[in-house]
Enzyme design. Structure first.
Site, PDB file in Angstrom:
ATOM      1  N   HIS A 117       6.636  -6.991   0.023  1.00 12.66           N
ATOM      2  CA  HIS A 117       7.391  -8.034  -0.688  1.00 12.66           C
ATOM      3  C   HIS A 117       8.813  -8.195  -0.118  1.00 12.66           C
ATOM      4  O   HIS A 117       9.621  -7.292  -0.189  1.00 12.66           O
ATOM      5  CB  HIS A 117       7.430  -7.663  -2.175  1.00 12.66           C
ATOM      6  CG  HIS A 117       7.611  -8.817  -3.098  1.00 12.66           C
ATOM      7  ND1 HIS A 117       6.914 -10.002  -2.975  1.00 12.66           N
ATOM      8  CD2 HIS A 117       8.420  -8.986  -4.187  1.00 12.66           C
ATOM      9  CE1 HIS A 117       7.283 -10.834  -3.944  1.00 12.66           C
ATOM     10  NE2 HIS A 117       8.193 -10.246  -4.683  1.00 12.66           N
ATOM     11  N   SER A 126      10.847 -13.872  -3.444  1.00 16.30           N
ATOM     12  CA  SER A 126       9.968 -13.917  -4.610  1.00 16.30           C
ATOM     13  C   SER A 126      10.227 -15.227  -5.374  1.00 16.30           C
ATOM     14  O   SER A 126      10.279 -16.292  -4.755  1.00 16.30           O
ATOM     15  CB  SER A 126      10.236 -12.680  -5.462  1.00 16.30           C
ATOM     16  OG  SER A 126       9.206 -12.440  -6.353  1.00 16.30           O
ATOM     17  N   ASP A 152       1.815  -7.723   0.895  1.00 17.10           N
ATOM     18  CA  ASP A 152       2.350  -8.186  -0.381  1.00 17.10           C
ATOM     19  C   ASP A 152       1.315  -9.034  -1.118  1.00 17.10           C
ATOM     20  O   ASP A 152       0.853 -10.045  -0.594  1.00 17.10           O
ATOM     21  CB  ASP A 152       3.607  -9.028  -0.092  1.00 17.10           C
ATOM     22  CG  ASP A 152       4.232  -9.606  -1.347  1.00 17.10           C
ATOM     23  OD1 ASP A 152       3.881  -9.162  -2.454  1.00 17.10           O
ATOM     24  OD2 ASP A 152       5.091 -10.498  -1.202  1.00 17.10           O
TER      25      ASP A 152
END
Lengths: 538, 538
Positions: free
Chosen positions: B478, B203, B453
């Site tokens: 994710h 991320s 994601d």
């Protein structure tokens, strides 16, 4: 008096500066009457004094407009700080607008990364960029480095240089961010987003150009980093390197000249201790004012030798001072010619007189011509640009000196109220194991160096990869390739510049080709929105 | 009341946050009774509230020591500022010390670039690194991001988050410089200068890992950047991308589910306007306190859907919340199963109850569980991380919304007293034309993404060069690849991780080989000192 010479001092050569720090420990150098390295206080101001502070007096044949661009003082924080106006010079707009560019847009942008001084002076002394730009249809931009020339934070030089707090944003990273922001802003304002940018820089400006290509590959397609000693940090190169090269430059012209200089320091020091010795020295060297000690004279001599090595060009030039071609040869000739029994210091004077008074119209020399005793490079040398410098008793013609970081730091704290971060430059920009690190990383950098230049020892002298290359000339001095061409250019110089032009042309052509090739696939990044034709690896 | 929903608000999803800004202009969205995008205020705190601020409660099987490293607050200026202690976790020391390394020194260092939260939580949720480290004989380091967890400038979270001035050093560049300084310092302290460093991150942490490899190639040999949307800036990808992917995730499970959600916003909004409407809504959704308006409920629902898309893993997990495997399928099944005439809002409740209450032991929901209304990501989103987000009336199941920078900026100034620099990230890190820029520049980055994601849309989904590669999985969510392996891992996930291990092994092997190859020539850089055997190009 004997120990005065051993007090820690900063030797700050102009353009750019050698910073040497003297050890406090007398024991380190053996005898307290032994001369120390000259501290160069007298030489510090010349660059900013003559060029930067008196900016505007620069004569140049190149046409440009002067503009300003508003910059944040700290790009890397959101602290509430005033902005400042960065000066930049723009030329070649005519050829650029009409060039069309290979990609259908405007032509390339040739961007000079300003270093520690007035940008007009760099523009005047970087004829190469002006000369090659038209054949590329390139716009020429010379960007001034923050805290120099007219690019002063806080509204004035006095305010910018007021104290450590006001100076604290004078760093290389901020300067690079200024350049990145300026280029991006300019391109947007001129609807030239597609124009490839080529970076140029000499000396510290060359370091900035190389670092910028490495840190901002999305902003510039390549960099010509001339005489850029990006390895002159920590223990990457031997600290004796710089003074060894200066010394070798003299030795190669004349062994007796080298020896005379090497012997002169002791003579100078002992003369200074005699009754009326300082007065006699002042007379011998035609000084306007009586010396307070031998140190300032040593500094003045050191500066002359070091600068001579930097500007040992094969033709007459006026880069730092008006000088004949091959000035070291001339200086040594004068030193050797005066070996007629008048004494070693008279020989030395006859030599440096060529450096300081080639025009012949100086009546007396003023060693201390910087009333402020402060310039931007001193700050940079006391913060990020910690370049260890020593003088080897074996190979240097200068007084022996071993770099001592602790004294260096003390001096910075005392002089400027700031503590250096001696490891920060290599943490931020690298340098150690550069060949291994960059062999498979990065591209399109030329490191050009002449081996007469004492800064070449801290530069990149070998090819790192197919496109990070070294152009090394045996007889070149400090970024001679960036100077305008002359009738007297030797063949190797013409050939070097042609190589640079070819490499730059290659970068630009590659850029346009890659853009064309990428256009077909560039929009793939948002295909995921439809979750369909993903290029599935797994 | 009708216009309340259109007030500009920041939607800040946790880990990491979606920031959406509402236009002030009612005309932009057509009708003022039309529901706006949920602002997500309720969802903001969850990450820092549950994980970062209550740090220490994280359960993990991984063994590490917790240490601290002193960092300057501003790496890029010399302003006199206090230092702060950065927390980092160190594990695997046993395997590392004994590994010997392929180069004769110690083994590699696997370095996780901490993102916006407590580092212990990331360490607990990044099993992949812990699992593969032993086979590499690698030391494992998880470094906390400044201003998160226990790495607080100014001595405490309260002081660090006091105001815009205290927060002003919370930037990605400073975080990267922290990592660079930490790695360099650690290696020196442990006499492990020759250990290759591999970066990991998911991320925002993945963005940091990728950027760090690009900016600090001398410090790390490669980076696994998982679910790192480095292209989610300016107009590089379409602003609708994120919500389109969330919406598609629901549509692919059930068209009726998608439609129910899409229809629910109007129903919710008009219910809220009825007499006792807010009370009824509060009851329907089992809220602990009566709603003050529909916005907070919309936000709460939005968060659930967006998070569900991020954590739509094929097996049961407890990443953000305890959830079943394939949670969107479960949520949609529940929504569809409740289409029994009880009403669309009851259907919605039945769906999100799976997200918010899978354990079944929640008696009522507290929408506003962040008393501070402030977290670090909000600051980052209002300074550098300006990611335009819109919701398309055609393809999104969320209420239509067009990103409006002006409102976004106003809201940041109002909420946090700071003006964003929306173009700074691409100036500093690039992003535009990334394929062309990096095709011949840089190496050793894996961009891994799962197409479920919603952040994948702003990530790199195609190979850029031979060693800057994309690993894309159709069914991944994710940064699933960074999670610890499970019995239920699908084959594609096992295979993806194997590819990552192979690539990383290749980087490390290359590193040792290049060092060996470079050793013979590394000392060439100071040959100039003797002015002899220079590798003359000209």
């Amino acid at each position: 008096m004997g120990t005065v010479g051993f007090l820690p001092k900063l030797l700050s050569l102009v353009f750019f500066s050698v910073v040497v720090c003297f050890t406090n420990s007398v024991a380190d150098v053996g005898l307290d009457e032994r001369p120390s390295m000259p501290s160069g206080r007298a030489s510090r101001p010349r660059f900013t004094g003559k060029f930067a502070r008196e900016g505007g007096a620069v004569k140049t044949a190149y046409k440009y407009e002067t503009r300003y661009f508003s910059q944040p003082l700290d790009h890397f924080s959101f602290a509430e700080l005033p902005t400042f106006d960065q000066r930049y010079l723009v030329g070649g707009d005519g050829q650029w607008s009409s060039s069309g560019g290979a990609g259908g847009g405007r032509g390339p942008i040739f961007f000079y990364c300003g270093n520690e001084g007035d940008i007009e002076w760099f523009a005047a002394n970087t004829g190469f960029v002006w000369e090659i730009a038209p054949s590329f249809g390139a716009l020429v931009v010379f960007a001034e480095h923050r805290y120099y020339g007219k690019s002063m934070p806080f509204g004035s030089r006095d305010k910018a240089y007021e104290n450590a707090a006001s100076l604290s944003y004078l760093t290389a990273e901020q300067a690079l961010a200024d350049f990145a922001t300026l280029i991006t802003g300019l391109k947007r304002n001129m609807s030239a987003e597609k124009s490839p940018v080529v970076l140029f820089g000499g000396s510290y400006g060359g370091m900035l150009a190389a670092w910028m290509r490495l840190k901002y590959p999305h902003i510039a397609v390549g960099a010509l980093a001339s005489s850029a000693p990006i390895l002159q940090f920590e223990d990457i190169v031997k600290p004796e390197t710089f003074y060894n090269i200066v010394s070798n430059d003299f030795r190669r012209e004349s062994l007796s000249c080298f020896k005379t200089i090497k012997d002169s320091w002791d003579v100078l020091e002992s003369e200074g201790k005699k009754l009326n010795g300082l007065m006699n020295l002042s007379r011998t060297f035609h000084l306007c004012q009586k010396l307070n000690g031998t140190q300032e004279l040593s500094d003045w001599l050191n500066s002359a030798y070091s600068y001579l090595a930097m500007v040992d060009y094969p033709y007459a030039s006026e880069f730092l001072m008006p000088l004949p071609g091959n000035p070291i040869k001339e200086v040594c000739k004068s030193i050797d010619d005066h070996a007629d029994g008048r004494g070693i210091l008279e020989q030395i004077y006859a030599g440096v007189n060529i450096y300081y008074n080639y025009s012949g119209d100086v009546e007396c020399f003023d060693l201390e011509d910087d009333p402020h005793g402060m310039n931007g490079w001193n700050w940079q040398a006391c913060t990020e640009m910690v370049m260890p410098m020593s003088s080897s008793p074996d190979s240097s013609m200068f007084p022996p000196y071993a770099f001592d970081y602790s004294s260096y730091q003390d001096q910075c704290i005392q002089d400027l109220g700031v503590r250096p971060r001696p490891r920060w430059v290599t943490t931020e920009f690298g340098g150690h194991d550069i060949v291994a690190v960059l062999k498979e990383f990065g591209s399109n950098i030329i490191f050009s160096n002449g081996l007469l230049d004492p800064w070449s020892g801290g530069s990149v002298l070998q090819n790192i990869s197919g496109s990070i290359v070294a152009l090394v000339t045996e007889l070149g001095a400090h970024h001679i390739d960036l100077r305008s061409s002359t009738e007297e250019d030797p063949e190797w110089l013409t050939s070097q510049r042609a190589s640079e032009v070819n490499l730059i042309r290659g970068w630009i052509n590659d850029y346009y080709e890659e853009r064309r090739a990428a256009q077909g696939v560039e929009n793939v990044v948002d295909f995921a929105a439809s979750s369909t034709n993903a290029s599935r690896v797994l």
